[in-house]
Write an enzyme that holds these catalytic residues in place. Structure first.
Site, PDB file in Angstrom:
ATOM      1  N   ASP A  18       3.916   8.112  -4.993  1.00  0.00           N
ATOM      2  CA  ASP A  18       3.081   8.260  -6.186  1.00  0.00           C
ATOM      3  C   ASP A  18       3.084   6.966  -6.984  1.00  0.00           C
ATOM      4  O   ASP A  18       4.103   6.268  -7.056  1.00  0.00           O
ATOM      5  CB  ASP A  18       3.628   9.407  -7.052  1.00  0.00           C
ATOM      6  N   HIS A  35      -3.699   1.307  -3.332  1.00  0.00           N
ATOM      7  CA  HIS A  35      -3.512   1.995  -2.060  1.00  0.00           C
ATOM      8  C   HIS A  35      -3.155   1.002  -0.948  1.00  0.00           C
ATOM      9  O   HIS A  35      -2.334   1.301  -0.077  1.00  0.00           O
ATOM     10  CB  HIS A  35      -4.767   2.778  -1.690  1.00  0.00           C
ATOM     11  N   LEU A 129      13.204   7.345  15.495  1.00  0.00           N
ATOM     12  CA  LEU A 129      12.809   7.919  14.206  1.00  0.00           C
ATOM     13  C   LEU A 129      11.573   8.772  14.420  1.00  0.00           C
ATOM     14  O   LEU A 129      10.653   8.363  15.138  1.00  0.00           O
ATOM     15  CB  LEU A 129      12.495   6.814  13.191  1.00  0.00           C
ATOM     16  N   ARG A 182      10.826  10.970  -5.033  1.00  0.00           N
ATOM     17  CA  ARG A 182       9.509  10.900  -5.673  1.00  0.00           C
ATOM     18  C   ARG A 182       9.463   9.671  -6.572  1.00  0.00           C
ATOM     19  O   ARG A 182      10.336   9.467  -7.423  1.00  0.00           O
ATOM     20  CB  ARG A 182       9.193  12.137  -6.502  1.00  0.00           C
ATOM     21  N   ARG A 188       8.169  16.457 -10.310  1.00  0.00           N
ATOM     22  CA  ARG A 188       7.665  17.717  -9.749  1.00  0.00           C
ATOM     23  C   ARG A 188       7.422  17.508  -8.258  1.00  0.00           C
ATOM     24  O   ARG A 188       7.348  16.366  -7.790  1.00  0.00           O
ATOM     25  CB  ARG A 188       6.370  18.145 -10.444  1.00  0.00           C
TER      26      ARG A 188
END
Length: 236
Positions: A18, A35, A129, A182, A188
């Protein structure tokens, strides 16, 4: 510093990436620039996971809610996904990374869905992985889809258990995350792996995803190694 080798089970790290938009806005750049930088952070996260012996890395790359964004931004995200897949797959394969995709990949169209399927097939035997990309993914939708598959499989209500329900999830065969990271300061889970995160440890950082680096990854693992996981049991 503790790493994955100190744990008795293969460590699974999941990341809610994020902050791309805020990173770009702070620099007066279009969102697509954030991005693009975020894609570079993906490479750093994969390298860090490999270096620490992490066995599974799940990245929340495109949520089912992201389709509600402006068409231009969705187009940019889809283009970046195609570019990343085509430019990075050979190196990921050479490094022993297995790719898995969870979510409604068909929403990206048949051509890209086929590319994703071929990438999974090409890397299927790799063991170093497992990289899980959550694309057009939503946790609630996954649970509903799993319930439908259980019904279609002919399970009677009394036959359905927590143990066999997991076989109908997108993540069937993949262990639940041990640690969720996060970025960007939000606290959240945003409809991410709602079933699988029941007992995951969560680590929040204010670092925006394009700035996330190997040091941040190591800090999250070190914090995790110092926690006591009891899975609902009383401390001894």
């Amino acid at each position: 510093m503790a790493d994955a080798a100190s744990h008795s089970v293969p460590l699974h790290v999941a990341i809610i990436m994020d902050g791309n938009g805020r990173w770009a806005a702070a620099r007066g750049l279009p969102r697509v620039a954030g991005h693009r930088e975020g894609a570079k952070a993906v490479r750093r996260a994969i390298e860090a996971a490999v270096n620490h012996g992490v066995r599974y890395l799940t990245l929340f790359a495109f949520s089912s809610e992201n389709w509600q964004r402006p068409a231009g931004e969705v187009q940019d995200l889809t283009f970046l996904l195609k570019h990343y897949l085509r430019s990075e797959l050979a190196e990921l394969h050479a490094e022993g990374v297995q790719l898995k995709v969870i979510g409604e990949r068909e929403r990206f169209g048949p051509a890209l869905a086929k590319e994703l399927e071929e990438a999974e097939r090409k890397t299927a035997d790799n063991k170093r992985l497992t990289l899980v990309l959550a694309l057009s993914y939503g946790g609630r939708a996954e649970i509903v889809a799993a319930a439908r598959r259980a019904i279609e499989a002919g399970l009677r209500p009394e036959e359905l258990t927590e143990q066999n329900f997991v076989n109908f999830l997108f993540t069937a065969g993949i262990p639940d995350p041990d640690l969720v990271i996060r970025t960007s300061g939000e606290q959240r889970v945003s409809n991410f792996l709602l079933w699988q995160l029941a007992y995951a440890e969560i680590w929040f950082t204010k670092v925006l995803w394009p700035d996330f680096c190997a040091t941040d990854f190591a800090g999250a693992l070190e914090d995790y190694a110092g926690r006591e996981r009891r899975f609902g049991a009383r401390p001894v």
